[in-house]
Design a protein around this motif. Structure first.
Motif, PDB file in Angstrom:
ATOM      1  N   TYR A 109     -14.262  -5.383  -7.204  1.00 33.78           N
ATOM      2  CA  TYR A 109     -14.457  -3.986  -7.570  1.00 33.78           C
ATOM      3  C   TYR A 109     -13.274  -3.131  -7.102  1.00 33.78           C
ATOM      4  N   TYR A 110     -13.133  -1.960  -7.777  1.00 37.14           N
ATOM      5  CA  TYR A 110     -12.051  -1.029  -7.484  1.00 37.14           C
ATOM      6  C   TYR A 110     -12.614   0.225  -6.805  1.00 37.14           C
ATOM      7  N   LEU A 111     -11.804   0.828  -5.952  1.00 39.02           N
ATOM      8  CA  LEU A 111     -12.210   2.062  -5.278  1.00 39.02           C
ATOM      9  C   LEU A 111     -12.151   3.219  -6.265  1.00 39.02           C
ATOM     10  N   PRO A 121     -16.547  -1.652 -11.233  1.00 41.96           N
ATOM     11  CA  PRO A 121     -15.752  -2.686 -11.916  1.00 41.96           C
ATOM     12  C   PRO A 121     -14.571  -2.151 -12.714  1.00 41.96           C
ATOM     13  N   GLU A 122     -14.557  -0.842 -12.982  1.00 36.14           N
ATOM     14  CA  GLU A 122     -13.475  -0.283 -13.796  1.00 36.14           C
ATOM     15  C   GLU A 122     -12.307   0.164 -12.896  1.00 36.14           C
ATOM     16  N   LYS A 123     -11.101   0.052 -13.416  1.00 34.12           N
ATOM     17  CA  LYS A 123      -9.907   0.437 -12.658  1.00 34.12           C
ATOM     18  C   LYS A 123      -9.829   1.959 -12.530  1.00 34.12           C
ATOM     19  N   ASP A 150       1.060   6.341  -7.881  1.00 32.29           N
ATOM     20  CA  ASP A 150      -0.388   6.157  -7.945  1.00 32.29           C
ATOM     21  C   ASP A 150      -0.703   4.799  -7.333  1.00 32.29           C
ATOM     22  N   ILE A 151      -1.902   4.675  -6.785  1.00 33.37           N
ATOM     23  CA  ILE A 151      -2.305   3.378  -6.234  1.00 33.37           C
ATOM     24  C   ILE A 151      -3.658   2.965  -6.805  1.00 33.37           C
ATOM     25  N   LEU A 152      -3.853   1.648  -6.890  1.00 28.55           N
ATOM     26  CA  LEU A 152      -5.093   1.035  -7.359  1.00 28.55           C
ATOM     27  C   LEU A 152      -5.577   0.108  -6.245  1.00 28.55           C
ATOM     28  N   ILE A 153      -6.812   0.300  -5.756  1.00 31.20           N
ATOM     29  CA  ILE A 153      -7.323  -0.473  -4.626  1.00 31.20           C
ATOM     30  C   ILE A 153      -8.445  -1.389  -5.101  1.00 31.20           C
ATOM     31  N   GLN A 154      -8.303  -2.683  -4.837  1.00 26.57           N
ATOM     32  CA  GLN A 154      -9.315  -3.673  -5.237  1.00 26.57           C
ATOM     33  C   GLN A 154      -9.736  -4.485  -4.019  1.00 26.57           C
ATOM     34  N   ARG A 155     -11.043  -4.693  -3.860  1.00 23.77           N
ATOM     35  CA  ARG A 155     -11.529  -5.512  -2.750  1.00 23.77           C
ATOM     36  C   ARG A 155     -11.833  -6.924  -3.233  1.00 23.77           C
ATOM     37  N   LEU A 173      -6.470  -5.455  -1.970  1.00 23.02           N
ATOM     38  CA  LEU A 173      -5.194  -5.556  -2.682  1.00 23.02           C
ATOM     39  C   LEU A 173      -4.876  -4.184  -3.253  1.00 23.02           C
ATOM     40  N   ILE A 174      -3.707  -3.672  -2.902  1.00 23.89           N
ATOM     41  CA  ILE A 174      -3.288  -2.363  -3.427  1.00 23.89           C
ATOM     42  C   ILE A 174      -2.113  -2.564  -4.389  1.00 23.89           C
ATOM     43  N   GLU A 175      -2.272  -2.003  -5.576  1.00 22.76           N
ATOM     44  CA  GLU A 175      -1.194  -2.021  -6.566  1.00 22.76           C
ATOM     45  C   GLU A 175      -0.602  -0.610  -6.639  1.00 22.76           C
ATOM     46  N   ILE A 176       0.725  -0.532  -6.606  1.00 26.90           N
ATOM     47  CA  ILE A 176       1.423   0.759  -6.634  1.00 26.90           C
ATOM     48  C   ILE A 176       2.137   0.910  -7.970  1.00 26.90           C
ATOM     49  N   ARG A 177       1.979   2.092  -8.575  1.00 23.92           N
ATOM     50  CA  ARG A 177       2.622   2.383  -9.851  1.00 23.92           C
ATOM     51  C   ARG A 177       3.511   3.612  -9.692  1.00 23.92           C
TER      52      ARG A 177
END
Length: 341
Positions: A39-41, A49-51, A29-34, A88-92
């Protein structure tokens, strides 16, 4: 260890996703934040504003490189934000929730949004636009018959000139006239001197007025401007609408030191949303503020507060952002090397 994440062009609306130094599986899974506002996509061109985690499929891992294709929900959402926004992309790892990593996204120049598929008619329009200026230029170069009499007038003047010279040439009276010329010349000279003195006096008066303005009148203007800026950026005047306060403050165009002071005030009174938004908004183009933002997450410089917590990945992100605007920043280089070990 921060990931090196890249998007490379494949075709409009689709890009190759690459994440180097990934030690997990291809089930992610990925989490994208600008960085603009933190804010998150959430979905296609939707931010909040929520993940929100997104599952990527059809990826593979080879020699710690995670790769695959991503579709327009991601490509369009990032491209439409413009070149000044970073992500910024976070990978889980879905097979191991404890296996997470993140990195700044580098988007190649050959990545295009899906709208680029509809540009086939553009060359014809360009050709039409080019033909119109060419026709106008041709019309401008066409001779204008209405201007043809001018050469005749010039010829007539040239023909009349010799007759005037002949009439004025041999008369002896000219010598007497020449003798009487000096007296009017002297009067003109005196008049010219008077005018020159008057001009000098006017210049001196102007200089005096300018000096008075800069010494007295101008001294009052900075005080008024400073008062207005302090009022608009004073955290004690912030209402429950933090975004409106930030917009009003930025409209007053405060300098870097003033913005840093606002951020520090916000931290002291636990107005964390103001501090975080100002940091994220200004760090993109301001190396000094980006460096301070990185230090908020760097354990070497961290000071306990309610607004920020130590986070190595986020510190790396903002150190990299600072270096993009100031490549010679020695501290940012040193901390990146240390944090990426």
């Amino acid at each position: 260890m921060a990931l090196r994440i890249e998007l490379e062009g494949y075709k409009p609306g689709i890009a190759k996703f690459l994440a180097q130094k990934w030690s997990g599986s291809a089930d992610i899974d990925i989490l994208i934040q600008r960085n603009q506002d933190g804010y998150y996509l959430l979905g296609l061109n939707q931010w909040g504003p929520e993940k929100h985690w997104h599952t990527l499929t059809n990826l593979s891992v080879d020699n710690q490189q995670l790769s695959g294709l991503v579709e327009e929900w991601l490509v369009d959402s990032l491209i439409i934000q413009g070149t000044q926004v970073r992500f910024l992309i976070e990978i889980r790892d879905r097979q191991n929730d404890n296996n997470k990593d993140r990195g700044v996204v580098n988007i190649a120049d050959n990545v295009f949004p899906s709208a680029a598929l509809n540009t086939e008619t553009v060359p014809d329009e360009i050709e039409q636009n080019r033909s119109q200026p060419a026709q106008e230029a041709a019309n401008l170069n066409t001779p204008d018959d209405s201007k043809s009499p001018e050469p005749e007038e010039a010829t007539l003047d040239a023909e009349n000139q010799p007759e005037i010279d002949k009439e004025a040439a041999p008369e002896p009276v000219i010598a007497q006239e020449v003798v009487s010329i000096p007296e009017p010349t002297k009067s003109k000279s005196k008049s010219g001197t008077f005018i020159l003195i008057l001009v000098i006096l006017l210049i001196l008066a102007g200089i005096g007025g300018a000096v008075w303005y800069f010494l007295f009148s101008k001294d009052n203007n900075p005080l008024i401007t400073t008062t207005q800026t302090n009022s608009q950026c004073n955290v004690s005047n912030a209402t429950s609408d933090d975004l409106s306060f930030i917009q009003q403050c930025l409209q007053s165009k405060p300098d870097t030191d003033a913005l840093i002071e606002v951020i520090n005030q916000a931290k002291q009174v636990n107005k964390c949303d103001i501090a975080q938004r100002l940091y994220a908004n200004q760090s993109m183009l301001n190396a000094k503020i980006a460096l301070l933002y990185a230090k908020e997450y760097d354990e070497k410089f961290y000071q306990d507060n309610r607004c920020f917590k130590v986070d190595k990945g986020t510190a790396i992100y903002w150190y990299e952002t600072s270096l993009n605007n100031d490549p010679n920043n020695a501290l940012a280089k040193e901390r990146l090397v240390e944090l990426q070990k």
